[in-house]
Motif scaffolding. Structure first.
Motif, PDB file in Angstrom:
ATOM      1  N   ASP A 369     -10.908 -12.485  14.864  1.00 15.60           N
ATOM      2  CA  ASP A 369     -11.979 -11.589  15.552  1.00 15.60           C
ATOM      3  C   ASP A 369     -11.750 -11.622  16.940  1.00 15.60           C
ATOM      4  OD1 ASP A 369     -14.461 -10.547  15.667  1.00 15.60           O
ATOM      5  OD2 ASP A 369     -15.669 -12.451  15.450  1.00 15.60           O
ATOM      6  N   GLU A 370     -12.473 -10.538  17.381  1.00 22.11           N
ATOM      7  CA  GLU A 370     -12.349 -10.218  18.904  1.00 22.11           C
ATOM      8  C   GLU A 370     -10.876 -10.085  19.484  1.00 22.11           C
ATOM      9  OE1 GLU A 370     -14.916  -9.743  20.675  1.00 22.11           O
ATOM     10  OE2 GLU A 370     -16.686 -10.473  19.551  1.00 22.11           O
ATOM     11  N   ALA A 371     -10.073  -9.195  18.590  1.00 24.17           N
ATOM     12  CA  ALA A 371      -8.834  -9.221  18.946  1.00 24.17           C
ATOM     13  C   ALA A 371      -8.608  -8.686  20.200  1.00 24.17           C
ATOM     14  CB  ALA A 371      -8.083  -8.540  17.834  1.00 24.17           C
ATOM     15  N   GLN A 372      -9.322  -7.787  20.709  1.00 25.96           N
ATOM     16  CA  GLN A 372      -9.170  -7.272  22.115  1.00 25.96           C
ATOM     17  C   GLN A 372      -9.124  -8.013  23.279  1.00 25.96           C
ATOM     18  OE1 GLN A 372     -12.109  -7.185  20.683  1.00 25.96           O
ATOM     19  NE2 GLN A 372     -13.566  -7.790  22.209  1.00 25.96           N
ATOM     20  N   ASP A 373      -9.541  -9.451  23.010  1.00 23.28           N
ATOM     21  CA  ASP A 373      -9.540 -10.426  24.220  1.00 23.28           C
ATOM     22  C   ASP A 373      -8.517 -11.497  24.085  1.00 23.28           C
ATOM     23  OD1 ASP A 373     -11.804  -9.279  25.580  1.00 23.28           O
ATOM     24  OD2 ASP A 373     -13.128 -10.508  23.988  1.00 23.28           O
ATOM     25  N   LEU A 389      -3.078  -9.716   7.537  1.00 25.11           N
ATOM     26  CA  LEU A 389      -3.585  -9.916   8.824  1.00 25.11           C
ATOM     27  C   LEU A 389      -4.529  -8.740   9.027  1.00 25.11           C
ATOM     28  CD1 LEU A 389      -0.114 -10.691  10.853  1.00 25.11           C
ATOM     29  CD2 LEU A 389      -1.793 -12.181   9.710  1.00 25.11           C
ATOM     30  N   VAL A 390      -5.720  -9.066   9.596  1.00 26.28           N
ATOM     31  CA  VAL A 390      -6.798  -8.183   9.745  1.00 26.28           C
ATOM     32  C   VAL A 390      -7.344  -8.421  11.171  1.00 26.28           C
ATOM     33  CG1 VAL A 390      -9.227  -7.174   8.979  1.00 26.28           C
ATOM     34  CG2 VAL A 390      -7.483  -8.247   7.379  1.00 26.28           C
ATOM     35  N   ALA A 391      -7.109  -7.372  12.217  1.00 31.41           N
ATOM     36  CA  ALA A 391      -7.725  -7.499  13.586  1.00 31.41           C
ATOM     37  C   ALA A 391      -8.822  -6.907  13.658  1.00 31.41           C
ATOM     38  CB  ALA A 391      -6.680  -6.854  14.508  1.00 31.41           C
ATOM     39  N   VAL A 392      -9.957  -7.539  14.238  1.00 37.93           N
ATOM     40  CA  VAL A 392     -11.199  -6.968  14.382  1.00 37.93           C
ATOM     41  C   VAL A 392     -11.599  -6.925  15.823  1.00 37.93           C
ATOM     42  CG1 VAL A 392     -13.537  -6.976  13.359  1.00 37.93           C
ATOM     43  CG2 VAL A 392     -11.687  -7.914  11.936  1.00 37.93           C
ATOM     44  N   GLY A 393     -12.257  -6.028  16.400  1.00 37.24           N
ATOM     45  CA  GLY A 393     -12.736  -5.979  17.664  1.00 37.24           C
ATOM     46  C   GLY A 393     -13.297  -4.600  18.230  1.00 37.24           C
ATOM     47  N   ASP A 394     -13.422  -4.718  19.302  1.00 41.67           N
ATOM     48  CA  ASP A 394     -14.054  -3.343  20.182  1.00 41.67           C
ATOM     49  C   ASP A 394     -13.202  -3.045  21.489  1.00 41.67           C
ATOM     50  OD1 ASP A 394     -14.913  -1.240  21.212  1.00 41.67           O
ATOM     51  OD2 ASP A 394     -17.146  -1.843  21.259  1.00 41.67           O
ATOM     52  N   ALA A 395     -12.237  -2.331  21.412  1.00 47.38           N
ATOM     53  CA  ALA A 395     -11.333  -2.300  22.500  1.00 47.38           C
ATOM     54  C   ALA A 395     -11.916  -1.838  23.594  1.00 47.38           C
ATOM     55  CB  ALA A 395     -10.495  -1.142  22.231  1.00 47.38           C
ATOM     56  N   CYS A 396     -13.224  -1.292  23.706  1.00 41.39           N
ATOM     57  CA  CYS A 396     -13.960  -1.079  24.720  1.00 41.39           C
ATOM     58  C   CYS A 396     -14.715  -2.367  25.367  1.00 41.39           C
ATOM     59  CB  CYS A 396     -14.968   0.023  24.520  1.00 41.39           C
ATOM     60  SG  CYS A 396     -14.146   1.547  24.275  1.00 41.39           S
ATOM     61  N   GLN A 397     -14.548  -3.386  24.553  1.00 45.63           N
ATOM     62  CA  GLN A 397     -15.090  -4.748  25.361  1.00 45.63           C
ATOM     63  C   GLN A 397     -14.010  -5.442  25.440  1.00 45.63           C
ATOM     64  OE1 GLN A 397     -18.639  -6.307  23.268  1.00 45.63           O
ATOM     65  NE2 GLN A 397     -18.736  -4.826  21.884  1.00 45.63           N
ATOM     66  N   ALA A 398     -12.970  -5.054  26.033  1.00 49.53           N
ATOM     67  CA  ALA A 398     -12.008  -5.981  26.577  1.00 49.53           C
ATOM     68  C   ALA A 398     -12.061  -6.118  27.921  1.00 49.53           C
ATOM     69  CB  ALA A 398     -10.507  -5.223  26.053  1.00 49.53           C
ATOM     70  N   ILE A 399     -12.817  -7.241  28.089  1.00 50.47           N
ATOM     71  CA  ILE A 399     -13.468  -7.391  29.560  1.00 50.47           C
ATOM     72  C   ILE A 399     -12.781  -8.909  30.012  1.00 50.47           C
ATOM     73  CG2 ILE A 399     -15.825  -6.420  29.193  1.00 50.47           C
ATOM     74  CD1 ILE A 399     -16.879  -9.287  28.785  1.00 50.47           C
TER      75      ILE A 399
END
Length: 645
Positions: A369-373, A389-399
């Motif tokens: 979860d939250e793979a973008q971070d 392997l399952v990557a989940v997240g929102d690339a636009c929330q990579a803060i």
């Protein structure tokens, strides 16, 4: 009633049916009770299964010992069977040849009434002719033409899964997950990614999974809803159990001032042309080098981990600096790994040690979860695993790029990339506001609001105020409390209150008992340490806040704060608000608009700023007061891009 074991391995389906058919024919036999061990004669059950226990009492004792309610277990298995049997059998039919299909058709036809399989007769041709005698009864058998390939089974056809009814997007993800292949799930704000993962995991009851959460709070919440076959952890909790617990006594220990670090490392002033770095500045470079190494995927520490120093551009000067820094960094890293070491020990250190051991986690699938971070180190640990392997997240929330995070989703080794775009958090109005920022980010993602009515409007009494900086958050809290409002600060203020109290002691020339500042003799030393040590980035923010707001003001405000459960107003930074939601949200005015260009065009928005704004506006459920981000509406339809992106 029938057992899910029936289709655990679909290619063995004919063997399973033949076994049950033999029992159905009345073949005598005895077996030992799995509870008491007493031998008993096998009697045919209505489902066609062989008995495992000599009596109902033994069966109930077994279930009680496992903590299983027999009635609840029966209902649960019946619900799961309808999903697993239909889906697995459909997939199996698509892989076999015509002769095997003919055999399955006959066996299912004879076993349908016996087992109550519920297999759709349309899925198998019911008029396949019997084969002529031959090897295995199948050789040279004339068979009917195989039916056309069936449309893929959709999860939405199964009704509720784990108490939820999947949307079309969720159904596609559940089906892709069942293939066992790696996948990426791009999940917009409030689109139910955790619920989707829970449904997917529920439909794989025979597999063990790991849900890897970004922080402890998320892992704790997930533990309450995921099936028992899925373990919910953080990477640091796993690393701590494997390595960090050995260094427990060193976590949270005292910090050494820069001059003491330099003395212990034997550092001296470094000179390169007009650039002159005193020993304390070199000490900071050493600690920064170790930190960069710990967050990298590299096995060994090397010159590439030494930070760039502005002004030292000549290759010879860079090599000379690396020659001075790298040996000291290696010495510091060796001390950090020593159980009795003296340098500052942090969570980053034991995570790196764990990663260097190349851990292999015993799970069939891993939900990241939250793979973008993720930082490169954590991403490498996950991608090194053998399961699905399952990557989940929102690339636009990579803060969190500022602290070394990378968007692992952009390089994830996956066959499928699927999207969740229907937000259940808010309605169309807030979705449109979010899409303005997604457009600025050139994201292919666009949200639709399915969470009920929502409005974009000013409000004097929001449930939460989101700020860009810690200083603004604290000043907003002080202002609200002055008007008699009960205020809560996300993350609390206990740590900064203790630090402010310690700062008063040091400013007055007194020693402090604060565990992290006990080695400092003055507040000036703390300021210097925060400025010159890379591992003090968390401390530096608080030191700056104390200097700007004042120690006594901070202590007074921290004391007057209310627990979030009883507050009428919650104040947070946008970073700390990530993953949270409130009914109405106001955006503070420290989100500044970029300056207009010389040609009159809107100024370029930094990508990090646009991401933070997207996070902020998507925390509201019913009402959003865009406040400090309202300027996005005046930028027109064009987009101007920062060349630094």
């Amino acid at each position: 009633m029938f057992d899910l074991d029936f289709f655990v391995t679909i290619p063995d389906v004919t063997k399973k049916i033949d076994t049950h058919a033999t029992v159905a024919a009345g073949a005598p036999g005895f077996r030992d009770c799995e509870q008491c061990g007493q031998s008993f004669k096998v009697r045919l059950q209505a489902s066609g299964r062989q008995q495992r226990y000599c009596s109902s009492r033994c069966r109930q004792r077994t279930h009680r010992a496992k903590g299983v309610d027999p009635v609840a277990r029966r209902r649960d298995l019946e619900a799961r069977w309808k999903v697993v049997a239909a889906f697995s059998f459909q997939r199996y039919l698509e892989t076999i040849d015509d002769q095997e299909l003919a055999q399955v058709a006959r066996l299912v036809s004879s076993a349908e009434n016996l087992f109550g399989l519920g297999v759709d007769p349309v899925a198998i041709d019911p008029v396949l002719p019997k084969p002529a005698a031959g090897v295995d009864g199948l050789k040279s058998a004339p068979v009917a033409a195989r039916p056309e390939k069936q449309q893929a089974v959709r999860a939405s056809d199964f009704g509720e899964v784990a108490g939820l009814r999947p949307t079309q997007e969720q159904a596609a993800i559940i089906e892709a997950f069942s293939s066992g292949e790696n996948l990426i799930i791009e999940a917009g704000a409030g689109t139910g990614k955790t619920s989707t993962l829970k449904m997917a995991a529920t439909l794989q009851p025979d597999k063990r999974g790991l849900y890897l959460a970004f922080n402890k709070a998320i892992a704790t919440d997930a533990r309450k809803s995921f099936p028992k076959t899925v373990e919910c952890r953080t990477a640091h909790s796993m690393a701590y159990a494997a390595v960090g617990v050995t260094y427990k006594h060193r976590l949270g220990g005292r910090r050494l001032p820069a001059n003491q670090v330099a003395e212990r490392l034997g550092l001296s002033t470094f000179v390169a042309g007009e650039i002159r770095l005193d020993a304390r500045a070199v000490a900071r470079l050493v600690s920064d080098t170790v930190l960069r190494y710990c967050r990298s995927v590299d096995k060994n520490l090397h010159a590439g981990h030494v930070p760039y120093v502005p002004g030292i551009d000549a290759p010879a000067a860079q090599a000379a600096l690396a020659a001075a820094v790298v040996p000291a960094a290696e010495f510091m890293w060796a001390d950090i790994r020593n159980i009795d070491g003296v340098f500052w020990f942090s969570h980053d250190h034991y995570l790196k040690m764990w990663a260097l051991s190349r851990p292999q986690l015993d799970f069939d699938f891993l939900l990241f979860d939250e793979a973008q971070d993720a930082d490169p180190l954590l991403a490498s640990i996950v991608q090194d695993q053998k399961g699905q392997l399952v990557a989940v997240g929102d690339a636009c929330q990579a803060i969190y790029h500022w602290r070394g995070a990378v968007d692992a989703m952009s390089t994830w080794p996956a066959k499928h990339r699927l999207y969740l775009t229907e937000s259940f958090r808010f309605g169309p109005a807030i979705a449109d506001e979010a899409n303005l920022w997604l457009s600025e980010l050139d994201s292919p993602l666009r949200l639709t609001g399915a969470g009920g009515p929502s409005t974009i409007d000013t409000t004097a009494n929001p449930n939460a105020i989101l700020c860009r900086t810690n200083g603004k958050a604290l000043s907003e809290a002080i202002r609200a409390m002055d008007s008699g409002t009960r205020v809560a600060l996300v993350g609390g203020a206990a740590s900064i209150k203790r630090l402010a109290e310690a700062s008063l002691d040091l400013q007055s020339g007194r020693a402090t008992s604060h565990p992290e500042l006990v080695a400092f003799n003055s507040w000036e030393e703390v300021q210097e340490y925060a400025e010159h040590n890379a591992e003090a980035s968390d401390l530096a923010t608080l030191v700056k806040l104390i200097d700007n707001v004042g120690s006594r003001e901070i202590i007074s405000a921290a004391t007057a704060l209310t627990d979030e459960r009883h507050a009428s107003l919650v104040i947070s930074t946008a970073h700390k608000a990530k993953g949270r939601e409130w009914g109405s949200v106001g955006i503070a005015h420290d989100f500044t608009e970029p300056k207009v260009g010389d040609d009159g065009s809107p100024g370029a928005i930094r990508r990090a700023d646009a991401m933070l704004a997207y996070v902020a506006v998507t925390r509201a459920k019913r009402q959003l007061d865009p406040g400090g981000l309202a300027w996005i509406h005046g930028r027109g339809s064009g987009k101007w891009h920062n060349p630094e992106w």
